[in-house]
Motif scaffolding. Sequence first.
Motif, mmCIF file in Angstrom:
data_model
loop_
_atom_site.group_PDB
_atom_site.id
_atom_site.type_symbol
_atom_site.label_atom_id
_atom_site.label_comp_id
_atom_site.label_asym_id
_atom_site.label_seq_id
_atom_site.Cartn_x
_atom_site.Cartn_y
_atom_site.Cartn_z
ATOM 1 N N ASN A 198 12.355 7.181 -10.094
ATOM 2 C CA ASN A 198 13.399 7.060 -11.111
ATOM 3 C C ASN A 198 14.060 8.425 -11.304
ATOM 4 O O ASN A 198 13.486 9.323 -11.927
ATOM 5 N N LYS A 199 15.247 8.576 -10.758
ATOM 6 C CA LYS A 199 15.934 9.869 -10.785
ATOM 7 C C LYS A 199 16.225 10.332 -12.209
ATOM 8 O O LYS A 199 15.998 11.498 -12.558
ATOM 9 N N GLU A 200 16.735 9.428 -13.037
ATOM 10 C CA GLU A 200 17.085 9.798 -14.407
ATOM 11 C C GLU A 200 15.847 10.209 -15.201
ATOM 12 O O GLU A 200 15.884 11.166 -15.987
ATOM 13 N N LEU A 201 14.741 9.499 -14.982
ATOM 14 C CA LEU A 201 13.507 9.810 -15.706
ATOM 15 C C LEU A 201 12.983 11.192 -15.328
ATOM 16 O O LEU A 201 12.545 11.965 -16.189
ATOM 17 N N ILE A 202 13.047 11.516 -14.039
ATOM 18 C CA ILE A 202 12.581 12.830 -13.580
ATOM 19 C C ILE A 202 13.474 13.935 -14.133
ATOM 20 O O ILE A 202 12.995 14.968 -14.615
ATOM 21 N N GLN A 203 14.775 13.713 -14.080
ATOM 22 C CA GLN A 203 15.712 14.724 -14.577
ATOM 23 C C GLN A 203 15.532 14.954 -16.072
ATOM 24 O O GLN A 203 15.512 16.102 -16.538
ATOM 25 N N ALA B 129 15.649 19.228 -11.737
ATOM 26 C CA ALA B 129 16.255 19.333 -13.062
ATOM 27 C C ALA B 129 17.701 18.856 -13.081
ATOM 28 O O ALA B 129 18.214 18.460 -14.127
ATOM 29 N N ARG B 130 18.365 18.889 -11.939
ATOM 30 C CA ARG B 130 19.765 18.454 -11.863
ATOM 31 C C ARG B 130 19.914 17.068 -11.258
ATOM 32 O O ARG B 130 21.031 16.602 -11.036
ATOM 33 N N GLY B 131 18.818 16.437 -10.951
ATOM 34 C CA GLY B 131 18.876 15.091 -10.395
ATOM 35 C C GLY B 131 19.180 15.041 -8.913
ATOM 36 O O GLY B 131 19.509 13.977 -8.389
ATOM 37 N N VAL B 132 19.064 16.174 -8.231
ATOM 38 C CA VAL B 132 19.267 16.198 -6.775
ATOM 39 C C VAL B 132 17.896 15.955 -6.141
ATOM 40 O O VAL B 132 17.140 16.892 -5.869
ATOM 41 N N ILE B 133 17.575 14.691 -5.924
ATOM 42 C CA ILE B 133 16.216 14.292 -5.558
ATOM 43 C C ILE B 133 16.248 13.372 -4.340
ATOM 44 O O ILE B 133 17.092 12.479 -4.253
ATOM 45 N N ARG B 134 15.337 13.616 -3.412
ATOM 46 C CA ARG B 134 15.138 12.725 -2.277
ATOM 47 C C ARG B 134 13.943 11.821 -2.586
ATOM 48 O O ARG B 134 13.052 12.190 -3.339
ATOM 49 N N PHE B 135 13.924 10.632 -1.974
ATOM 50 C CA PHE B 135 12.804 9.714 -2.155
ATOM 51 C C PHE B 135 12.263 9.333 -0.781
ATOM 52 O O PHE B 135 13.029 8.983 0.123
ATOM 53 N N ILE B 136 10.945 9.428 -0.640
ATOM 54 C CA ILE B 136 10.314 9.215 0.655
ATOM 55 C C ILE B 136 9.148 8.238 0.511
ATOM 56 O O ILE B 136 8.525 8.147 -0.551
ATOM 57 N N PRO B 137 8.835 7.488 1.571
ATOM 58 C CA PRO B 137 7.655 6.607 1.529
ATOM 59 C C PRO B 137 6.375 7.433 1.603
ATOM 60 O O PRO B 137 6.350 8.511 2.195
ATOM 61 N N CYS B 138 5.328 6.915 1.004
ATOM 62 C CA CYS B 138 4.077 7.677 0.933
ATOM 63 C C CYS B 138 2.892 6.716 0.971
ATOM 64 O O CYS B 138 2.872 5.714 0.252
ATOM 65 N N SER C 207 0.816 -1.215 0.000
ATOM 66 C CA SER C 207 0.000 0.000 0.000
ATOM 67 C C SER C 207 0.849 1.264 0.000
ATOM 68 O O SER C 207 0.360 2.332 -0.344
ATOM 69 N N GLU C 208 2.110 1.155 0.408
ATOM 70 C CA GLU C 208 2.990 2.316 0.389
ATOM 71 C C GLU C 208 3.734 2.391 -0.934
ATOM 72 O O GLU C 208 3.966 1.385 -1.598
ATOM 73 N N ARG C 209 4.101 3.598 -1.299
ATOM 74 C CA ARG C 209 4.867 3.793 -2.526
ATOM 75 C C ARG C 209 6.002 4.770 -2.228
ATOM 76 O O ARG C 209 6.034 5.412 -1.176
ATOM 77 N N ARG C 210 6.918 4.867 -3.150
ATOM 78 C CA ARG C 210 8.030 5.811 -3.019
ATOM 79 C C ARG C 210 7.779 6.997 -3.926
ATOM 80 O O ARG C 210 7.503 6.847 -5.110
ATOM 81 N N CYS C 211 7.874 8.169 -3.334
ATOM 82 C CA CYS C 211 7.645 9.397 -4.096
ATOM 83 C C CYS C 211 8.911 10.247 -4.114
ATOM 84 O O CYS C 211 9.660 10.285 -3.131
ATOM 85 N N ALA C 212 9.112 10.908 -5.220
ATOM 86 C CA ALA C 212 10.220 11.857 -5.308
ATOM 87 C C ALA C 212 9.886 13.095 -4.484
ATOM 88 O O ALA C 212 8.717 13.490 -4.378
ATOM 89 N N GLN C 213 10.912 13.689 -3.913
ATOM 90 C CA GLN C 213 10.743 14.935 -3.154
ATOM 91 C C GLN C 213 11.798 15.924 -3.642
ATOM 92 O O GLN C 213 12.982 15.798 -3.335
#
Length: 225
Positions: free
Chosen positions: A140-145, A59-68, A19-25
């Motif tokens: 997916n860090k690369e996909l977001i960037q 835009a530079r790939g400096v991304i945190r990932f958190i449970p949601c 039920s939990e997922r990982r979200c970019a922050q």
Amino acid sequence: MIWIKLFIFFLLAFHVVLSERRCAQCVAGKYLSQRSLMQDSEAGQSMGWVEEWKITDCARGVIRFIPCKSACINVRLFKIGAAENTLEGVMHDCADDMIHSSPDLPQDIDFKEYSENAEFSNRRRNFNITYSFTMANVDNKELIQNEYSSFIMPSYKSEYTWNSIIIQIAFPVIVVSLFVALCCCAMYKECGMCRKSRKPFDPDTGDDLPVEDLEMAPVVRSELE
């Protein structure tokens, strides 16, 4: 009996994990500069503001990932009248307790724990604001960037604090002061060497006097005719 309890426990744990997922922050562009837009109480806009956004850049790939537990949220700000590929700011995060109220969203939905795939848009204060919710993992860090590589986004400049202002003013002052002090020391030493290099001379012969004759050297005064 104990095996049944263990089975139920693992089943519940597995359900929680699913039920939990990982979200970019992260944020990008000038999203942080638009806090008054996204927290405009007069317009009925009330949403959270995350301190960790300051150390990220989508835009530079400096991304945190958190449970949601609920949906992942993506907010995009487009300035009205700007080019189509111009994005003023963007935010990725978890929708858990993020949006309490907003004139941009349907009023009959509780978005503090929104768990559906949907997209909403609204015009407010010279901006097109788009809210995208997804129940899929956004990790997916690369996909977001790469997603923002085709957009033109302004860079965010953090506000100067008093400490940074003092440092920026004091540093050049110290450098200039040290340079002036070194120049003065060099000039003083050079003048001292000049004084030491001057030797007394005999006015009659024009020759230098020896050191032992300095005290005995007569003072010659020129007479007026």
